[in-house]
Design an enzyme around this catalytic site. Structure first.
Site, short mmCIF file in Angstrom:
data_model
loop_
_atom_site.label_atom_id
_atom_site.label_comp_id
_atom_site.label_asym_id
_atom_site.label_seq_id
_atom_site.Cartn_x
_atom_site.Cartn_y
_atom_site.Cartn_z
N ASN A 1 2.45 4.10 -4.38
CA ASN A 1 2.88 3.20 -5.70
C ASN A 1 3.14 1.60 -5.12
OD1 ASN A 1 5.11 4.02 -3.71
ND2 ASN A 1 6.62 3.52 -5.07
N GLU B 1 10.85 7.81 4.48
CA GLU B 1 11.33 7.38 3.27
C GLU B 1 10.90 8.25 1.86
OE1 GLU B 1 13.88 5.43 2.65
OE2 GLU B 1 14.02 4.67 4.82
N CYS C 1 10.49 4.22 -5.86
CA CYS C 1 11.33 5.11 -5.53
C CYS C 1 12.84 4.74 -6.01
CB CYS C 1 11.30 5.38 -3.96
SG CYS C 1 11.22 3.61 -3.27
N GLU D 1 14.55 0.86 7.31
CA GLU D 1 13.27 0.02 7.49
C GLU D 1 13.99 -1.30 6.93
OE1 GLU D 1 9.37 1.84 6.28
OE2 GLU D 1 10.47 2.55 4.82
P1 NAP Z 1 3.20 12.06 -1.04
O1 NAP Z 1 2.19 12.74 -1.82
O2 NAP Z 1 4.21 12.67 -0.37
O3 NAP Z 1 2.11 11.15 -0.24
C1 NAP Z 1 2.46 10.32 0.61
C2 NAP Z 1 1.44 10.40 1.72
O4 NAP Z 1 1.46 11.20 2.77
C3 NAP Z 1 0.04 10.11 1.29
O5 NAP Z 1 -0.61 8.97 2.13
C4 NAP Z 1 -0.49 11.21 1.35
O6 NAP Z 1 -1.72 11.59 1.52
C5 NAP Z 1 0.33 11.82 2.95
N1 NAP Z 1 0.26 13.33 3.20
C6 NAP Z 1 -0.01 14.44 2.11
N2 NAP Z 1 0.38 15.50 2.77
C7 NAP Z 1 0.23 15.33 4.15
C8 NAP Z 1 0.45 15.92 5.35
N3 NAP Z 1 0.37 17.18 5.20
N4 NAP Z 1 0.83 15.36 6.36
C9 NAP Z 1 0.49 14.03 6.52
N5 NAP Z 1 0.71 13.37 5.50
C10 NAP Z 1 0.55 13.67 4.18
O7 NAP Z 1 3.74 10.90 -1.87
P2 NAP Z 1 3.14 10.08 -3.18
O8 NAP Z 1 2.89 10.75 -4.42
O9 NAP Z 1 1.80 9.18 -2.60
O10 NAP Z 1 4.35 8.99 -3.28
C11 NAP Z 1 5.21 9.17 -4.39
C12 NAP Z 1 6.46 9.38 -3.40
O11 NAP Z 1 6.83 8.60 -2.68
C13 NAP Z 1 7.74 9.80 -4.55
O12 NAP Z 1 8.37 10.96 -4.22
C14 NAP Z 1 8.40 8.27 -4.23
O13 NAP Z 1 9.86 8.63 -4.49
C15 NAP Z 1 8.27 8.33 -2.88
N6 NAP Z 1 8.52 6.85 -2.19
C16 NAP Z 1 9.72 6.55 -1.63
C17 NAP Z 1 9.78 5.27 -1.14
C18 NAP Z 1 11.18 5.25 -0.31
O14 NAP Z 1 11.14 4.07 0.26
N7 NAP Z 1 12.17 5.93 -0.19
C19 NAP Z 1 8.95 4.40 -1.58
C20 NAP Z 1 7.99 4.64 -2.22
C21 NAP Z 1 7.78 5.96 -2.74
P3 NAP Z 1 -2.68 11.57 0.21
O15 NAP Z 1 -3.13 10.18 -0.09
O16 NAP Z 1 -3.88 12.34 0.71
O17 NAP Z 1 -1.92 12.37 -0.82
#
Ligand code: NAP
Length: 476
Positions: free
Chosen positions: A147, A245, A279, A457
């Site tokens: 995102n 995060e 997020c 962070e």
């Molecule tokens: P995600 O599906 O958890 O993916 C995040 C990252 O983790 C991607 O690069 C993903 O790879 C990788 N990943 C997936 N499975 C993994 C595994 N088994 N081991 C290691 N890495 C793995 O999240 P998203 O859909 O990209 O992002 C949306 C989420 O991010 C929302 O829940 C949002 O709230 C959160 N977010 C949080 C913050 C914060 O600072 N708190 C900021 C922004 C977003 P792939 O690319 O292959 O899926």
């Protein structure tokens, strides 16, 4: 084809990803190499080799490299912003603002590289002096979500490098374009080969390899709570340093005494801009009954006037949803809300545009109840629900009744309630008369409860994660 960067060389992977625009799925942004587990291991080995060389460089050299990166990002803001908007779907002004933020972050940490903190104290024992040093952690694995394709990598990579660590960076598979462009700039910044590595590919392959490798001393991850929990179990078991995060279900409390126009603006900006894919986005409006109808009607009127469209079109205010899976999930949550008995005041429908993209109208549910799934679970789309509250105390209780604790806002003209909320809201960030989303880059960022794990962070607080403390006793 855009290749991976391993040990200072651009290398093919074992597959290729088509990066398609969510505004127009016929628009191919580019082809990107997919790294294998072996490629990832090579990147880790290169980082392990390079890290002591990088850490031994004078701080001025690290500062100059980060400054070079920041300056080039800022110079190329329009071009990089266009790429970002095209691949992720946020509007061009939002994308350019994100690029600018990434540039500013590198500039900030260029300064921090010269200010690595330490302490010198007299010992409680005679003749002994104590130094407290901050040293690099080693190889850092960086795993980013889709995102914020350039700002989130920037706020992890810049401090990692500033404090003398080496990096293996895995961007989100969905948006490799901005990550590649950033990596290409870093590659020309004069770092020893292997100090910074880019491995594009799937989380289950590249991410998992980083998580499991004992040579990766620390992992900075942003993404969903489910993935974060899996990383905690796996990498935590080998005592890796972790910064996770994760999700949010951020409340915006609106009290009877709020400035109505300001509250509506906070709600619309915080919940729906960037297509609700932040997020820190507000997704629960918790509204005192005396202002509830006027607030809900005001938000509804603003939403119906918003232009949803192609990310690069000048009149677009809300871009498409970033990908098909998220799009389907959003629409499924609209059905869930309806089946739970919430009232859909507006939006939540697929939209047709000139190009084939993931367009939907921003949705507002009213008369929602706190225990409904739409009020409890992170949706991560342009959908929010309004929940009526009896009074301030009730609103605070509802706001705190969440497994998440990232950002929380209150709209009020009462100093008494604002001051109380600031102290008693269980979240890492509190916003008073300003949207829950939208933060500065020079101060700490993070949450409580299920939203964050590990130290904060950004800003000077980043030193906590990207350095390790050594205490030295010297008998003179
Ligand atoms: P995600 O599906 O958890 O993916 C995040 C990252 O983790 C991607 O690069 C993903 O790879 C990788 N990943 C997936 N499975 C993994 C595994 N088994 N081991 C290691 N890495 C793995 O999240 P998203 O859909 O990209 O992002 C949306 C989420 O991010 C929302 O829940 C949002 O709230 C959160 N977010 C949080 C913050 C914060 O600072 N708190 C900021 C922004 C977003 P792939 O690319 O292959 O899926």
């Amino acid at each position: 084809m855009h290749k991976n960067l391993i040990a200072g060389r651009w290398l093919d992977g074992t597959g290729v990803r088509e990066n398609l625009s969510p505004s127009d799925t016929n628009d191919l942004v580019g082809l990107y190499a997919q790294a294998s587990a072996d490629d990832t291991q090579s990147a880790i080995a290169a980082a392990e080799h390079a890290q002591p060389l990088w850490a031994a460089k004078p701080p001025q050299q690290r500062a100059d490299a980060l400054d070079f990166i920041g300056a080039e990002i800022l110079l190329r803001r329009e071009e990089l912003g266009t790429l970002l908007a095209r691949e992720e779907g946020k509007t061009l002004p939002e994308a350019i603002a994100e690029v600018v933020r990434a540039g500013q972050i590198f500039k900030f940490f260029a300064g921090e590289a010269l200010r690595i903190p330490g302490e010198h104290l007299d010992s409680v024992r005679p003749g002994i002096e104590v130094d407290v040093l901050r040293q690099p952690v080693g190889v850092i694995g960086i795993i980013a979500p889709w995102n914020f394709p350039i700002a989130i990598p920037a706020w992890k990579i810049a401090p990692a490098l500033a404090y003398g660590n080496a990096v293996v960076f895995k961007p989100a598979d969905l948006v490799p374009g901005s990550a590649w462009a950033l990596s290409e700039i870093i590659h020309r910044a004069g770092l020893p080969d292997g100090t910074f590595n880019l491995v594009m590919g799937r989380g289950s392959v590249v991410g998992q390899t980083l998580v499991e490798s004992p040579r990766v001393k620390a992992l900075s991850f942003t993404g969903s709570s489910d993935t974060g929990r899996r990383i905690l179990h796996s990498a935590g078991a080998r005592f890796a340093k972790l910064q996770l995060e994760m999700g949010g279900k951020n409340p915006l409390v609106v009290l009877n005494d709020a400035d109505l126009e300001q509250a509506i603006e906070c709600a619309v900006q915080g919940a729906y801009f960037s297509t609700g894919q932040r997020c820190t986005a507000s997704s629960r409006f918790i509204v005192e009954k005396g202002i509830y109808r006027r607030f809900s009607e005001g938000v509804q009127a603003r939403l119906q006037a918003l232009q949803v469209g192609h990310a690069l079109h000048a009149d677009t205010q809300i871009g498409p949803v970033a990908e098909q899976g998220q799009y389907e999930q959003n629409l499924a949550y609209v059905d869930i809300g309806l089946s739970e008995g919430a009232v859909l005041a507006c939006g939540g429908r697929p939209l047709q545009r000139d190009t084939q993209g993931y367009y939907m109208s921003p949705a507002l549910f009213v008369d929602a109840e706190a225990q409904m799934r739409i009020a409890q679970e992170e949706i991560f789309g342009p959908i929010a629900c309004a929940i009526p509250a009896d009074d301030y105390e009730h609103a605070l209780q509802l706001a705190n009744a969440s497994p998440y604790g990232l950002s929380a806002g209150i709209c009020t003209t009462s100093l008494k309630y604002a001051a109380h909320f600031k102290r008693h809201m269980h979240s890492g960030m509190v916003m008073i008369n300003t949207p829950t989303a939208g933060v500065d880059y020079h101060v700490p960022f993070g949450g409580t409860k299920g939203s964050s794990y590990g130290s904060r962070e950004q800003g000077r607080y980043a030193a906590e994660f990207f350095t390790t403390v050594k205490t030295v006793y010297t008998h003179a």
